[in-house]
Design a protein around this motif. Structure first.
Motif, PDB file in Angstrom:
ATOM      1  N   CYS A 131      11.204   6.934  13.040  1.00 55.82           N
ATOM      2  CA  CYS A 131      10.033   6.765  12.185  1.00 55.82           C
ATOM      3  C   CYS A 131      10.291   7.431  10.838  1.00 55.82           C
ATOM      4  O   CYS A 131      11.018   8.410  10.743  1.00 55.82           O
ATOM      5  CB  CYS A 131       8.797   7.389  12.834  1.00 55.82           C
ATOM      6  SG  CYS A 131       8.250   6.569  14.356  1.00 55.82           S
ATOM      7  N   GLU A 132       9.660   6.898   9.810  1.00 58.93           N
ATOM      8  CA  GLU A 132       9.836   7.473   8.476  1.00 58.93           C
ATOM      9  C   GLU A 132       9.158   8.823   8.359  1.00 58.93           C
ATOM     10  O   GLU A 132       9.648   9.728   7.681  1.00 58.93           O
ATOM     11  CB  GLU A 132       9.280   6.506   7.426  1.00 58.93           C
ATOM     12  CG  GLU A 132       9.469   6.982   5.998  1.00 58.93           C
ATOM     13  CD  GLU A 132       8.965   5.981   4.977  1.00 58.93           C
ATOM     14  OE1 GLU A 132       9.051   6.274   3.761  1.00 58.93           O
ATOM     15  OE2 GLU A 132       8.485   4.900   5.394  1.00 58.93           O
ATOM     16  N   TYR A 133       8.018   8.970   9.037  1.00 56.79           N
ATOM     17  CA  TYR A 133       7.258  10.213   8.968  1.00 56.79           C
ATOM     18  C   TYR A 133       7.248  10.882  10.338  1.00 56.79           C
ATOM     19  O   TYR A 133       7.092  10.220  11.369  1.00 56.79           O
ATOM     20  CB  TYR A 133       5.833   9.949   8.493  1.00 56.79           C
ATOM     21  CG  TYR A 133       5.770   9.237   7.157  1.00 56.79           C
ATOM     22  CD1 TYR A 133       6.083   9.908   5.980  1.00 56.79           C
ATOM     23  CD2 TYR A 133       5.426   7.892   7.097  1.00 56.79           C
ATOM     24  CE1 TYR A 133       6.043   9.258   4.760  1.00 56.79           C
ATOM     25  CE2 TYR A 133       5.387   7.224   5.880  1.00 56.79           C
ATOM     26  CZ  TYR A 133       5.696   7.917   4.704  1.00 56.79           C
ATOM     27  OH  TYR A 133       5.670   7.266   3.504  1.00 56.79           O
ATOM     28  N   ASP A 141      11.541  23.092   4.944  1.00 50.50           N
ATOM     29  CA  ASP A 141      12.090  21.862   4.369  1.00 50.50           C
ATOM     30  C   ASP A 141      13.494  22.150   3.857  1.00 50.50           C
ATOM     31  O   ASP A 141      13.674  22.895   2.883  1.00 50.50           O
ATOM     32  CB  ASP A 141      11.194  21.379   3.223  1.00 50.50           C
ATOM     33  CG  ASP A 141      11.575  19.998   2.718  1.00 50.50           C
ATOM     34  OD1 ASP A 141      12.673  19.512   3.086  1.00 50.50           O
ATOM     35  OD2 ASP A 141      10.778  19.406   1.961  1.00 50.50           O
ATOM     36  N   ASN A 451       4.881   4.059  12.292  1.00 53.24           N
ATOM     37  CA  ASN A 451       5.903   4.791  11.517  1.00 53.24           C
ATOM     38  C   ASN A 451       5.644   6.288  11.405  1.00 53.24           C
ATOM     39  O   ASN A 451       6.175   6.946  10.502  1.00 53.24           O
ATOM     40  CB  ASN A 451       6.060   4.196  10.114  1.00 53.24           C
ATOM     41  CG  ASN A 451       7.498   4.244   9.639  1.00 53.24           C
ATOM     42  OD1 ASN A 451       8.422   4.376  10.439  1.00 53.24           O
ATOM     43  ND2 ASN A 451       7.701   4.159   8.342  1.00 53.24           N
ATOM     44  N   LEU A 452       4.821   6.846  12.302  1.00 51.14           N
ATOM     45  CA  LEU A 452       4.594   8.298  12.335  1.00 51.14           C
ATOM     46  C   LEU A 452       4.902   8.808  13.739  1.00 51.14           C
ATOM     47  O   LEU A 452       4.258   8.404  14.698  1.00 51.14           O
ATOM     48  CB  LEU A 452       3.153   8.634  11.960  1.00 51.14           C
ATOM     49  CG  LEU A 452       2.738  10.106  12.153  1.00 51.14           C
ATOM     50  CD1 LEU A 452       3.551  11.022  11.237  1.00 51.14           C
ATOM     51  CD2 LEU A 452       1.239  10.281  11.918  1.00 51.14           C
ATOM     52  N   MET A 475       7.140  18.596   4.739  1.00 53.43           N
ATOM     53  CA  MET A 475       6.658  17.391   4.073  1.00 53.43           C
ATOM     54  C   MET A 475       6.334  17.635   2.608  1.00 53.43           C
ATOM     55  O   MET A 475       5.749  18.657   2.246  1.00 53.43           O
ATOM     56  CB  MET A 475       5.378  16.881   4.755  1.00 53.43           C
ATOM     57  CG  MET A 475       5.564  16.345   6.161  1.00 53.43           C
ATOM     58  SD  MET A 475       3.971  15.783   6.815  1.00 53.43           S
ATOM     59  CE  MET A 475       4.509  14.968   8.322  1.00 53.43           C
ATOM     60  N   GLU A 479       4.388  12.693   1.339  1.00 54.37           N
ATOM     61  CA  GLU A 479       4.661  12.461   2.764  1.00 54.37           C
ATOM     62  C   GLU A 479       3.499  12.936   3.628  1.00 54.37           C
ATOM     63  O   GLU A 479       3.133  12.280   4.613  1.00 54.37           O
ATOM     64  CB  GLU A 479       5.959  13.168   3.166  1.00 54.37           C
ATOM     65  CG  GLU A 479       7.210  12.532   2.571  1.00 54.37           C
ATOM     66  CD  GLU A 479       8.439  13.400   2.701  1.00 54.37           C
ATOM     67  OE1 GLU A 479       9.559  12.888   2.502  1.00 54.37           O
ATOM     68  OE2 GLU A 479       8.294  14.611   2.999  1.00 54.37           O
ATOM     69  N   ALA A 480       2.909  14.071   3.260  1.00 56.38           N
ATOM     70  CA  ALA A 480       1.753  14.570   4.013  1.00 56.38           C
ATOM     71  C   ALA A 480       0.576  13.610   3.887  1.00 56.38           C
ATOM     72  O   ALA A 480      -0.124  13.326   4.876  1.00 56.38           O
ATOM     73  CB  ALA A 480       1.369  15.962   3.501  1.00 56.38           C
ATOM     74  N   GLU A 482       0.639  10.338   3.300  1.00 61.07           N
ATOM     75  CA  GLU A 482       0.917   9.136   4.082  1.00 61.07           C
ATOM     76  C   GLU A 482       0.757   9.411   5.578  1.00 61.07           C
ATOM     77  O   GLU A 482       0.217   8.582   6.320  1.00 61.07           O
ATOM     78  CB  GLU A 482       2.333   8.646   3.785  1.00 61.07           C
ATOM     79  CG  GLU A 482       2.552   8.143   2.370  1.00 61.07           C
ATOM     80  CD  GLU A 482       1.820   6.840   2.105  1.00 61.07           C
ATOM     81  OE1 GLU A 482       1.512   6.119   3.070  1.00 61.07           O
ATOM     82  OE2 GLU A 482       1.536   6.542   0.923  1.00 61.07           O
ATOM     83  N   SER A 483       1.209  10.552   6.045  1.00 63.17           N
ATOM     84  CA  SER A 483       1.146  10.878   7.473  1.00 63.17           C
ATOM     85  C   SER A 483      -0.291  11.012   7.957  1.00 63.17           C
ATOM     86  O   SER A 483      -0.663  10.490   9.019  1.00 63.17           O
ATOM     87  CB  SER A 483       1.917  12.177   7.748  1.00 63.17           C
ATOM     88  OG  SER A 483       3.282  12.037   7.419  1.00 63.17           O
TER      89      SER A 483
END
Length: 492
Positions: A131-133, A141, A451-452, A475, A479-480, A482-483
């Protein structure tokens, strides 16, 4: 032995033209493999070099080189006017091979030929998904780490002549230079009063817990842990034969009254706590309860294993000093990780304990990690001595502080009607509890389709609780966003 062509050499000598291994070495290795597995038995006369070159469609010089390699390794001998023979008992009978048979010389056994102990306690709960996320339990990170600078520090130490002698010396006790600097660092940042003799350098928190358990726990010992606790540590305790007993957790940390009540009824060997930010709920153990636990430990004689897994990450105020800083009776074993803001290869674990326990711990470390990593410890010691580690932390904390605020704002805006949470004062994760029962495992499956990825190790669900530990440190703000949007969408 009969005619060598009765053995179908072309069936088990397979040439890989793309391999970096020379063709003659490939032939030699596969013939050795055939000899070891009984397809070509000792006493067998190998085909002549011209004959085998025609069979395999190779140049004769390649076969000559292969036979010379076999001879050098002691697998064959050349007899003048007779040929090349596999060394060994000429009475041995070869295994019969049909010309069309595929000979599995390159296959490794799928299972052992012997029995062994198996443990379901150590079954890994970790999962992976494309998954992307991805949510995790709160890790830094790696993109924030200055890999080029870290590499230059490592390279400089590698080239330094004064370090060359150290590289050839196996010292499982660790770098004295690093231990001296790390003890000073812990004294300044954690309020400890230790010397290098109180330090053991390990590879990770899990290794620290394992060594501690091997020495301090016996079969049947009772270990108190939070009602919600770190699964890997629980697995280590259980593997040592200990019995785990959960203790309630509230907004001030572990319930000290419950600990006292248990101690009055039975003998407790150890209490495992993560007081700075309890795992997984992130609550901080109050000052009053810290003192109460130290008093209970001295009164009832149980060990406190204190794990400060994310002590370096705090935002709103100064961190509360660990229990080890106020321990006067020698009842606390303090473990932690150094360099969590750095790239993974530059991180290390440590144990702090009185010297008499250190003596025994060093014996165990000498068995499981005798070589250590002297060069890396030299680099980390220099980062402390030159103040580099403080600069790394200061820079990364600004980013993580912003990410925490952004993440908790997203939770409140998009999921505030569905879950309850407290903004953590530190760490890299948020503990959430759903106001209404939600099938978290089904929710995670739906998120994966969108995708999560939410690993099951982040999900805590029973009749009274539906909770999730959501890491934000790894993230970016985008990204956060989108998630959380995917999580909101799947919840609907």
């Amino acid at each position: 032995m009969g005619s060598p062509v009765s053995v179908p050499y072309e069936s088990f000598v397979q040439i890989d033209r793309e391999s970096a291994t020379a063709v003659y070495i490939q032939i030699a290795n596969q013939l050795v493999n055939a000899i070891q597995r009984g397809y070509v038995v000792p006493g067998t006369r190998l085909p002549g070099t011209r004959e085998l070159s025609e069979l395999l469609r190779l140049h004769r010089n390649t076969i000559v080189a292969a036979y010379e390699e076999l001879d050098a390794q002691g697998w064959v001998e050349s007899r003048p006017n007779k040929g090349t023979y596999v060394i060994g008992n000429p009475e041995a009978k070869p295994r019969k091979i049909r010309a069309t048979e595929e000979v599995p010389l390159v296959q490794y056994p799928t299972s052992t030929g012997f029995s062994f102990k198996k443990s379901s306690l150590l079954d890994s709960p970790f999962e992976h998904a494309a998954c992307e996320y991805i949510f995790n339990d709160g890790t830094p990170d790696i993109r924030l780490t200055q890999v080029a600078h870290l590499s230059s520090l490592y390279s400089a130490n590698m080239k330094r002549k004064s370090n060359h002698r150290k590289l050839g010396y196996y010292n499982h006790d660790g770098s004295e230079f690093f231990k001296r600097n790390l003890s000073n660092y812990l004294n300044v940042t954690r309020g400890l009063h230790i010397s290098p003799n109180n330090l053991l350098i390990t590879r990770s928190t899990e290794m620290s817990v394992y060594i501690t358990s091997e020495i301090l726990l016996s079969k049947g010992d009772i270990v108190l842990v939070g009602a919600l606790s770190y699964f890997s540590v629980n697995m280590i305790f259980q593997k040592s034969g200990a019995r785990i007993m959960p203790v309630p957790i509230d907004e001030e940390g572990i319930d000290v009254d419950a600990v006292r009540d248990i101690c009055t009824r039975q003998t407790i060997r150890m209490l495992y706590i993560t007081p700075h930010h309890h795992y997984p709920t992130t609550v901080t153990l109050s000052a009053q309860r810290r003192l109460a636990l130290l008093n209970l430990s001295a009164e009832f004689g149980f060990i406190i294993l204190e794990d400060d897994y994310d002590y370096d990450f705090h935002y709103d105020k100064s961190p509360v000093l660990p229990l080890a800083s106020a321990d006067k009776k020698g009842m606390v074993v303090y473990i932690g990780a150094f360099g969590k803001s750095l790239a993974p290869g530059f991180r290390t674990g440590f144990i702090v304990a009185p010297e008499n326990l250190m003596v025994e711990m060093r014996k165990h470390l000498g068995i499981i990690d005798r070589q250590g990593d002297i060069l890396m410890e030299q680099v980390l010691g220099e980062m402390i001595e030159e103040g580099e580690i403080h600069r790394y932390l200061k820079k990364s904390l600004k980013v993580y502080h912003e990410r925490r605020n952004h993440f908790t704002s997203l939770l409140q805006q998009h999921l505030g009607d569905h879950l309850h949470f407290q903004q953590p004062s530190g760490g890299l994760a948020v503990w959430t509890e759903w106001k209404q029962p939600v099938n978290l495992f089904q929710l995670a499956k739906e998120c994966a389709k969108n995708n999560l990825f939410i690993p099951k190790t982040l999900l805590y669900q029973h009749r009274q609780l539906s909770g999730m530990r959501l890491g934000f440190g790894h993230m970016t703000l985008k990204e956060a966003t989108e998630s959380i949007e995917i999580l909101r969408h799947c919840l609907q």
